[in-house]
Design an enzyme around this catalytic site. Sequence first.
Site, mmCIF file in Angstrom:
data_model
loop_
_atom_site.group_PDB
_atom_site.id
_atom_site.type_symbol
_atom_site.label_atom_id
_atom_site.label_comp_id
_atom_site.label_asym_id
_atom_site.label_seq_id
_atom_site.Cartn_x
_atom_site.Cartn_y
_atom_site.Cartn_z
ATOM 1 N N ASP A 162 26.481 -33.836 -2.313
ATOM 2 C CA ASP A 162 25.902 -34.568 -3.558
ATOM 3 C C ASP A 162 26.259 -36.210 -3.329
ATOM 4 O O ASP A 162 26.262 -36.828 -4.073
ATOM 5 C CB ASP A 162 26.989 -34.060 -4.631
ATOM 6 C CG ASP A 162 28.506 -34.486 -4.639
ATOM 7 O OD1 ASP A 162 29.056 -34.565 -3.352
ATOM 8 O OD2 ASP A 162 29.140 -34.615 -5.489
ATOM 9 N N HIS A 222 35.066 -40.902 0.735
ATOM 10 C CA HIS A 222 34.862 -41.700 -0.559
ATOM 11 C C HIS A 222 35.119 -43.112 -0.376
ATOM 12 O O HIS A 222 36.074 -43.645 -0.207
ATOM 13 C CB HIS A 222 35.697 -41.047 -1.731
ATOM 14 C CG HIS A 222 35.512 -39.410 -2.181
ATOM 15 N ND1 HIS A 222 34.296 -39.382 -3.024
ATOM 16 C CD2 HIS A 222 36.253 -38.338 -1.769
ATOM 17 C CE1 HIS A 222 34.519 -37.823 -3.131
ATOM 18 N NE2 HIS A 222 35.457 -37.179 -2.126
ATOM 19 N N ARG A 251 35.210 -26.032 -9.981
ATOM 20 C CA ARG A 251 34.523 -25.824 -8.880
ATOM 21 C C ARG A 251 34.786 -24.061 -8.849
ATOM 22 O O ARG A 251 36.248 -23.903 -8.837
ATOM 23 C CB ARG A 251 34.713 -26.263 -7.836
ATOM 24 C CG ARG A 251 33.728 -26.421 -6.681
ATOM 25 C CD ARG A 251 34.119 -27.218 -5.561
ATOM 26 N NE ARG A 251 34.313 -28.767 -5.744
ATOM 27 C CZ ARG A 251 34.457 -29.723 -5.114
ATOM 28 N NH1 ARG A 251 34.652 -29.318 -3.715
ATOM 29 N NH2 ARG A 251 34.653 -30.877 -5.475
ATOM 30 N N LYS A 276 31.238 -32.370 -12.238
ATOM 31 C CA LYS A 276 32.156 -33.493 -12.371
ATOM 32 C C LYS A 276 31.659 -34.255 -13.495
ATOM 33 O O LYS A 276 30.589 -34.307 -13.712
ATOM 34 C CB LYS A 276 31.914 -34.418 -11.057
ATOM 35 C CG LYS A 276 32.357 -33.932 -9.545
ATOM 36 C CD LYS A 276 31.950 -34.779 -8.562
ATOM 37 C CE LYS A 276 32.383 -33.922 -7.312
ATOM 38 N NZ LYS A 276 32.000 -34.850 -5.895
ATOM 39 N N SER A 314 38.570 -39.180 3.476
ATOM 40 C CA SER A 314 37.512 -38.191 3.120
ATOM 41 C C SER A 314 36.181 -38.758 3.135
ATOM 42 O O SER A 314 35.226 -37.826 2.608
ATOM 43 C CB SER A 314 37.999 -37.548 2.119
ATOM 44 O OG SER A 314 38.112 -38.296 0.825
ATOM 45 N N SER A 369 29.774 -29.980 -4.424
ATOM 46 C CA SER A 369 29.983 -31.054 -3.537
ATOM 47 C C SER A 369 29.871 -30.735 -1.996
ATOM 48 O O SER A 369 28.707 -30.524 -1.678
ATOM 49 C CB SER A 369 31.541 -31.407 -3.639
ATOM 50 O OG SER A 369 31.909 -32.746 -3.299
ATOM 51 N N HIS A 370 30.849 -30.773 -1.279
ATOM 52 C CA HIS A 370 30.708 -30.444 0.136
ATOM 53 C C HIS A 370 31.095 -28.862 0.323
ATOM 54 O O HIS A 370 31.222 -28.612 1.650
ATOM 55 C CB HIS A 370 31.528 -31.295 1.106
ATOM 56 C CG HIS A 370 33.059 -31.344 0.608
ATOM 57 N ND1 HIS A 370 33.611 -31.895 -0.505
ATOM 58 C CD2 HIS A 370 34.007 -30.507 1.069
ATOM 59 C CE1 HIS A 370 34.833 -31.695 -0.683
ATOM 60 N NE2 HIS A 370 35.051 -30.579 0.608
ATOM 61 N N ASP A 427 28.598 -38.419 -2.321
ATOM 62 C CA ASP A 427 29.364 -39.503 -2.749
ATOM 63 C C ASP A 427 30.382 -39.680 -1.561
ATOM 64 O O ASP A 427 31.417 -40.109 -1.829
ATOM 65 C CB ASP A 427 30.257 -39.130 -4.130
ATOM 66 C CG ASP A 427 30.916 -37.650 -3.974
ATOM 67 O OD1 ASP A 427 30.942 -37.006 -2.921
ATOM 68 O OD2 ASP A 427 31.499 -37.209 -5.017
ATOM 69 N N ARG A 428 30.327 -38.969 -0.436
ATOM 70 C CA ARG A 428 31.035 -38.908 0.629
ATOM 71 C C ARG A 428 30.296 -39.345 1.717
ATOM 72 O O ARG A 428 29.265 -39.048 2.098
ATOM 73 C CB ARG A 428 31.805 -37.840 1.131
ATOM 74 C CG ARG A 428 32.563 -37.416 -0.153
ATOM 75 C CD ARG A 428 34.021 -36.523 0.218
ATOM 76 N NE ARG A 428 33.607 -35.467 0.977
ATOM 77 C CZ ARG A 428 34.419 -34.636 1.582
ATOM 78 N NH1 ARG A 428 35.735 -35.033 1.546
ATOM 79 N NH2 ARG A 428 34.153 -33.798 2.217
ATOM 80 N N GLU A 471 39.072 -43.774 1.176
ATOM 81 C CA GLU A 471 40.069 -42.635 1.464
ATOM 82 C C GLU A 471 39.314 -42.033 2.916
ATOM 83 O O GLU A 471 38.028 -42.131 3.046
ATOM 84 C CB GLU A 471 40.417 -41.559 0.618
ATOM 85 C CG GLU A 471 39.246 -40.927 -0.312
ATOM 86 C CD GLU A 471 39.907 -39.844 -1.271
ATOM 87 O OE1 GLU A 471 41.354 -39.753 -1.138
ATOM 88 O OE2 GLU A 471 39.144 -39.417 -2.093
ATOM 89 N N ASP A 488 27.383 -36.033 2.304
ATOM 90 C CA ASP A 488 27.798 -34.742 1.878
ATOM 91 C C ASP A 488 26.736 -34.246 0.887
ATOM 92 O O ASP A 488 25.699 -34.942 0.636
ATOM 93 C CB ASP A 488 29.071 -34.681 1.214
ATOM 94 C CG ASP A 488 29.552 -35.144 -0.023
ATOM 95 O OD1 ASP A 488 28.529 -36.179 -0.263
ATOM 96 O OD2 ASP A 488 30.337 -34.786 -0.735
#
Length: 473
Positions: A250, A335, A13, A114, A333, A104-105, A252-253, A331, A248
Amino acid sequence: MLPKEIFRQYDIRGIVPKTFNQEIACNIANVFGYQIKEKLQKNNPVVSVGRDVRISSDDIFKGVLKGLNDAGCNVIELGHCPTPVTYFSAFHLKTDAFLMITGSHNPSDYNGMKLGIGKSTYHSELITSMYEDFLKYGYREEKEKGSHSTYDIKREYIKWTLEHFKTLKEKINNIDRKITIVLDAGNGVASDVAPEIFKNLGVNVVELYCEYDGNFPNHHPDPTVEENLKDAKDKIKVTNADFAVAYDGDADRIGVVDNEQNVIWGDMLILILAREIAKTIKRPTIIADVKASQVLFDELKKDGINAIMWKTGHSLIKSKLKETNAELAGEMSGHIFFADRYFGYDDAIYSSVRFLESYVNELISGKITKVSDLLRNVPKVYNTPEIRFECEESRKFEIVENLAKKFDEYKKNNKFGVKDIITIDGIRVIFEKGWGLLRASNTQPVLVMRFEATDLNSMNSYKDIFEKELNSL
């Protein structure tokens, strides 16, 4: 040359165009292509490539396509899609590797990648090995270039999801009232996929920022920051929605807000989902990261669920899930990883459907009448958000280690009421009425603290103890 700092623990990133651009992406993809061929011992491997909706993503894709094609890899272009949908392509299309272009975020001027081979995501040394390989070999080209084709993976993902939740749809249709859900896609890649799935399941969807816009004009696409959930909370008030889901950039969260506009943070979301799994699987194994509430671990144990505390970091959690054959992991965050009835990677859209399923099943059972009832009997504790502060990269792990030595002495001498020290990831110090955590970020020159206790005074006192000890180092 490639900037070394963009090769992080879990992904690549950087800031566009300064440290991440089409040329840099081309070089990285080229190295990745040769790594795929070497690992699989295969000519012309197939790589599925998705991208988010950031302004730079289309341009970055051109670089990725060239780099992979020059390495002799055949590219299946997935277009704009969520990161978990790119992961899905590895299972559905059985590709040799996958690559997702996403920031991502992060803010809109960031972008990155990724990626993984087979069904396994790159992290840690595998990511840094690409930087090392570029220094060693540079950019390489095959005489026989790879091919380029396109595939509508989103359509297949939606179809797969709806097929696997037919029973849920039937249950929703038999409820005597309409369930209303606010979906906040944050102008990211969940904007078209998530609303279509939920509408087809029979719920009333209130769309919030469900239009692609890589500038993210309405709010930062990070549902773990409460400020970013304000508009979703307001929509719940206005529409009397059952709950809201935010994604988020993308997808994934996940972030969830209940009917009373309270955020259901990652650890409590894991608890709700784990309890639903425990209805059909005896003593399932659930993994949560070291930042999660002690309430989660206590409640899981009370419910006869095997709970494992593990390191923070989505790739590390995913690896632990595979190692232990756990049914669920997650987690703070946001995920969430389902191996139960799914593929074991983090997918916020799939997780939000499983959350809906948990809610509907409890509604039908008559045990609850609203989402806030799902956590009605969970003990109340006080905790801080993540407290992050900058620290020199060369010192951050040393500071954690030195503090661990101090608290080990305090435990021996029964000072400050230290009961135990958990060193899975940083130090989690167990006190009489709660705990305090200090860990070094794996991706930034940052130290992270978090505190929890059964009362506010104890929580603040643990925080004061940590801060005083840190200042003395």
